[in-house]
Design a protein around this motif. Structure first.
Motif, PDB file in Angstrom:
ATOM      1  N   ILE A 114      18.295 -21.274  -0.325  1.00  0.00           N
ATOM      2  CA  ILE A 114      18.015 -20.687  -1.633  1.00  0.00           C
ATOM      3  C   ILE A 114      16.529 -20.792  -1.963  1.00  0.00           C
ATOM      4  N   SER A 115      15.897 -21.931  -1.661  1.00  0.00           N
ATOM      5  CA  SER A 115      14.482 -22.112  -1.989  1.00  0.00           C
ATOM      6  C   SER A 115      13.612 -21.116  -1.241  1.00  0.00           C
ATOM      7  N   VAL A 116      13.924 -20.882   0.020  1.00  0.00           N
ATOM      8  CA  VAL A 116      13.153 -19.920   0.812  1.00  0.00           C
ATOM      9  C   VAL A 116      13.387 -18.505   0.293  1.00  0.00           C
ATOM     10  N   ALA A 117      14.631 -18.192  -0.085  1.00  0.00           N
ATOM     11  CA  ALA A 117      14.924 -16.868  -0.631  1.00  0.00           C
ATOM     12  C   ALA A 117      14.097 -16.604  -1.882  1.00  0.00           C
ATOM     13  N   SER A 118      13.960 -17.605  -2.724  1.00  0.00           N
ATOM     14  CA  SER A 118      13.158 -17.444  -3.951  1.00  0.00           C
ATOM     15  C   SER A 118      11.689 -17.197  -3.608  1.00  0.00           C
ATOM     16  N   ILE A 119      11.161 -17.932  -2.624  1.00  0.00           N
ATOM     17  CA  ILE A 119       9.774 -17.730  -2.206  1.00  0.00           C
ATOM     18  C   ILE A 119       9.576 -16.310  -1.673  1.00  0.00           C
ATOM     19  N   LEU A 120      10.494 -15.888  -0.805  1.00  0.00           N
ATOM     20  CA  LEU A 120      10.402 -14.537  -0.240  1.00  0.00           C
ATOM     21  C   LEU A 120      10.440 -13.480  -1.330  1.00  0.00           C
ATOM     22  N   TYR A 121      11.335 -13.664  -2.277  1.00  0.00           N
ATOM     23  CA  TYR A 121      11.473 -12.694  -3.364  1.00  0.00           C
ATOM     24  C   TYR A 121      10.191 -12.591  -4.180  1.00  0.00           C
ATOM     25  N   GLU A 122       9.654 -13.723  -4.607  1.00  0.00           N
ATOM     26  CA  GLU A 122       8.455 -13.710  -5.441  1.00  0.00           C
ATOM     27  C   GLU A 122       7.265 -13.121  -4.687  1.00  0.00           C
ATOM     28  N   LYS A 123       7.088 -13.498  -3.432  1.00  0.00           N
ATOM     29  CA  LYS A 123       5.966 -12.982  -2.650  1.00  0.00           C
ATOM     30  C   LYS A 123       6.128 -11.486  -2.370  1.00  0.00           C
ATOM     31  N   LEU A 124       7.366 -11.051  -2.172  1.00  0.00           N
ATOM     32  CA  LEU A 124       7.611  -9.640  -1.907  1.00  0.00           C
ATOM     33  C   LEU A 124       7.307  -8.791  -3.130  1.00  0.00           C
ATOM     34  N   VAL A 125       7.687  -9.286  -4.310  1.00  0.00           N
ATOM     35  CA  VAL A 125       7.394  -8.573  -5.554  1.00  0.00           C
ATOM     36  C   VAL A 125       5.890  -8.380  -5.709  1.00  0.00           C
ATOM     37  N   VAL A 126       5.131  -9.440  -5.459  1.00  0.00           N
ATOM     38  CA  VAL A 126       3.665  -9.363  -5.572  1.00  0.00           C
ATOM     39  C   VAL A 126       3.088  -8.438  -4.504  1.00  0.00           C
ATOM     40  N   ALA A 127       3.556  -8.582  -3.273  1.00  0.00           N
ATOM     41  CA  ALA A 127       2.998  -7.817  -2.161  1.00  0.00           C
ATOM     42  C   ALA A 127       3.241  -6.320  -2.299  1.00  0.00           C
ATOM     43  N   LEU A 128       4.352  -5.963  -2.903  1.00  0.00           N
ATOM     44  CA  LEU A 128       4.679  -4.542  -3.028  1.00  0.00           C
ATOM     45  C   LEU A 128       4.263  -3.969  -4.371  1.00  0.00           C
ATOM     46  N   GLY A 129       3.555  -4.750  -5.162  1.00  0.00           N
ATOM     47  CA  GLY A 129       2.978  -4.199  -6.383  1.00  0.00           C
ATOM     48  C   GLY A 129       3.921  -4.121  -7.549  1.00  0.00           C
ATOM     49  N   GLY A 130       4.917  -4.994  -7.618  1.00  0.00           N
ATOM     50  CA  GLY A 130       5.818  -4.995  -8.777  1.00  0.00           C
ATOM     51  C   GLY A 130       7.222  -4.627  -8.405  1.00  0.00           C
TER      52      GLY A 130
END
Length: 628
Positions: free
Chosen positions: A505-521
């Motif tokens: 779960i912790s890694v999923a949260s990191i991936l999600y947050e970084k993906l949101v930033v990387a793809l511009g929202g």
């Protein structure tokens, strides 16, 4: 002899079925010859249109156009003519109007002047038509694949029933239809009905199909007419009403063939048979486990089983309890049952939230079908000491004693996870009843092989340390870079959909947050309008909104970050790509391949594996490294 493609087996079964009935001399045999050949023609076209382009020589059709061709029998014949004339550059050996003629005779068999037994020239004609359509679509003659028991009929069929009034002929047609309905149900424990109305209702409840409007009312009228005639009186017949009934009956029977695939029918029949057997033995109530690989329609099989099980003697009025691990997924199953289930008594659904509501639902005079989660059963323990049917959804190996909560329950589990003999008997549900696994799904053309891209995480080597010394954040930063590179290479106006799977779960949260930033929202980027969602047990709604957003995305692509434990029972109808960031258990690897491998997809499914997992060989058609 050319080897038969696995996806052509369904149409071949119908043709072989018709050939076998050619040997019989009963009204039932004569009708089945015409019906089976006609159904084989339609199923051949449906199967061909449902194939992936790589299964039909690369031919591609727009989804909207396929939908128009699939609309009805006549539009399917429009496709057949287009395919033969425009694409194969051949002549229609059997013209479209001739095929329509045979289909009309099939539909009017019981209420127009064609008699009960079709003329020999009609039988020969539709046989030739079915064989030709099969051969032109699947490039193989059906007779080359018959088993040895199929022989040609040597005696012509009678051409008509004579000496009977039109009313008697029509009434006899209803009796034949009733007998056909009873015979088609075919599951042990479902008794034949002497009433046409009961036969119609039982048939509908054995399959997830709504009754055509007005059908039951018309059947009631027909029963009244039959009662008058059996009393030696002449009824005041309404030809319009009776013809309407016959038309409704034939249209109704035509709907059945396309609702469940052949292998699903076999699975459901085996489940019903095991249920009947368990009830008759009066032992521990363990019906067994039905295994069906994810991506092959397991939810539809569960719906069909629920409907058919309601007709088993002893289960007509008892509560049905459907238990799963995720409320959002149970809600999807509930909605599918509501969509396909006739609105008969005992088939209404409820998903209670608390202990009192659950007990109230179980104790109601007409309890219907109750959906609940394992978490609810654990948090609000109940004891229901009356007869019921408990239907598990992916509950194999669950640590819970259902007999303590429902001591008189019959217990059956539908599992989409890989099964092994060492897992049986399951302590709650018993032995394996039937299985439809990956190998069978691929052989039937239900699942297609994938591209596997092996891409190890190179950030570890650059860091000069072993993997355990690299933080989740650094490792996942590199993974997100790779993911974004791949995602941005696709055109998102084509609704490209990808999932990212990890085991924590912790890694999923990191991936999600970084993906949101990387793809511009969250889908607001002007360059790549992606909808990004997170599906994990830590989410307040269990990820329900994220799943809906992913499935319903219509403007651009969609990405869903998933923890592996949430894959169980997950229904994502369309997934093009999967990024796997961590080592996963075999059952989760199989679930990922089935999500991506569904037949009918517009592109080849791709798995990018960052962790060197051992994927099932049967689902891997091509292996690449680092995207090359």
């Amino acid at each position: 002899m050319k080897k038969l493609k696995p996806w052509a087996r369904g149409p071949l079964e119908l043709i072989q079925h018709a050939e076998e009935h050619l040997r019989g001399d009963s009204d039932f045999d004569r009708r089945m010859v015409l019906v089976s050949f006609d159904n084989a023609i339609e199923l051949s076209i449906i199967t061909f249109l449902s194939l992936n382009p790589i299964q039909r020589s690369g031919l591609q059709y727009e989804k909207a156009q396929v939908g128009r061709w699939m609309h009805n029998f006549h539009s399917k014949l429009e496709f057949l003519e287009y395919y033969v004339v425009s694409q194969l550059k051949q002549e229609m050996l059997i013209e479209r109007d001739v095929l329509v003629y045979y289909h009309s005779i099939r539909n009017e068999l019981y209420h127009n002047g064609n008699g009960f037994a079709p003329a020999l020239e009609i039988v020969d004609g539709i046989k030739s038509a079915a064989h030709w359509v099969f051969s032109v679509l699947f490039e193989s003659k059906p007779e080359d694949h018959f088993v040895s028991r199929v022989v040609e009929s040597k005696s012509p069929f009678p051409t008509d029933e004579t000496g009977l009034s039109s009313a008697t002929l029509f009434l006899k047609a209803f009796i034949d239809v009733k007998n056909l309905l009873n015979s088609e149900m075919g599951a042990d424990g479902v008794e034949h009905s002497n009433s046409l109305v009961s036969a119609i209702r039982k048939f509908a409840e054995n399959y997830p199909i709504k009754l055509p409007d007005g059908l039951v009312a018309a059947a009631v009228k027909a029963e009244e007419v039959r009662g008058v005639m059996l009393g030696g009186e002449q009824p005041d017949l309404s030809g319009v009403e009776l013809k309407t009934l016959s038309s409704e009956l034939m249209r109704y029977s035509a709907q059945i063939d396309s609702k469940l695939k052949f292998y699903q029918l076999k699975l459901v029949e085996a489940a019903v048979e095991a249920t009947v057997k368990s009830l008759s033995l009066h032992e521990d109530g363990k019906v067994g486990v039905v295994h069906q690989t994810l991506g092959t329609g397991i939810s539809m099989s569960i719906v069909s089983y629920i409907i058919r099980a309601r007709q088993i003697a002893g289960l007509e009025y008892v509560p049905f309890i459907v238990v799963g691990t995720h409320r959002a997924l149970l809600r999807q199953l509930q909605h599918r049952l509501i969509e396909h289930c006739p609105s008969f008594s005992g088939m209404h659904t409820v998903m209670p939230m608390g202990k009192e509501n659950l007990m109230d639902s179980l104790s109601a005079p007409n309890p219907g079908v109750i959906f609940t989660t394992m978490a609810q059963l654990r948090n609000v323990p109940i004891v229901f000491e009356q007869k019921c049917l408990l239907i598990g959804v992916d509950l194999q190996g669950v640590q819970f004693d259902f007999k303590r909560s429902t001591p008189l329950a019959s217990l059956i589990n539908f599992s989409s996870s890989p099964v092994g003999l060492k897992e049986f008997p399951d302590k709650n549900f018993g032995s394996l009843v039937v299985s439809f696994g990956l190998q069978q799904a691929v052989e039937h053309g239900v699942l297609l092989p994938l591209i596997l891209d092996k891409r190890p995480v190179t950030v570890v080597a650059r860091a000069g340390a072993d993997e355990s010394a690299v933080s989740d954040g650094v490792r996942e930063e590199w993974v997100i870079g790779e993911v974004c590179k791949d995602l941005k290479s696709f055109s998102f106006d084509s609704r490209y959909k990808a999932i990212i799977v990890t085991n924590r779960i912790s890694v999923a949260s990191i991936l999600y947050e970084k993906l949101v930033v990387a793809l511009g929202g969250k889908g607001e980027s002007g360059v790549t309008p992606l909808a990004v969602g997170l599906l994990s047990s830590a989410e307040k709604d269990g990820g329900r909104h994220a799943v809906q957003q992913f499935n319903n995305a219509s403007d651009g692509g969609s990405v869903l970050v998933i923890t592996s434990g949430m894959l169980t029972g997950l229904d994502l109808p369309e997934v093009n790509m999967a990024f796997v960031t961590s080592p996963l258990q075999t059952e989760y690897l199989e679930k990922i391949t089935t999500l991506l491998g569904r037949a009918g997809r517009s592109t080849e499914g791709v798995i990018v594996d960052f962790s060197g997992n051992a994927w099932p060989d049967v689902m891997i058609g091509q292996v690449t490294k680092n995207g090359n």
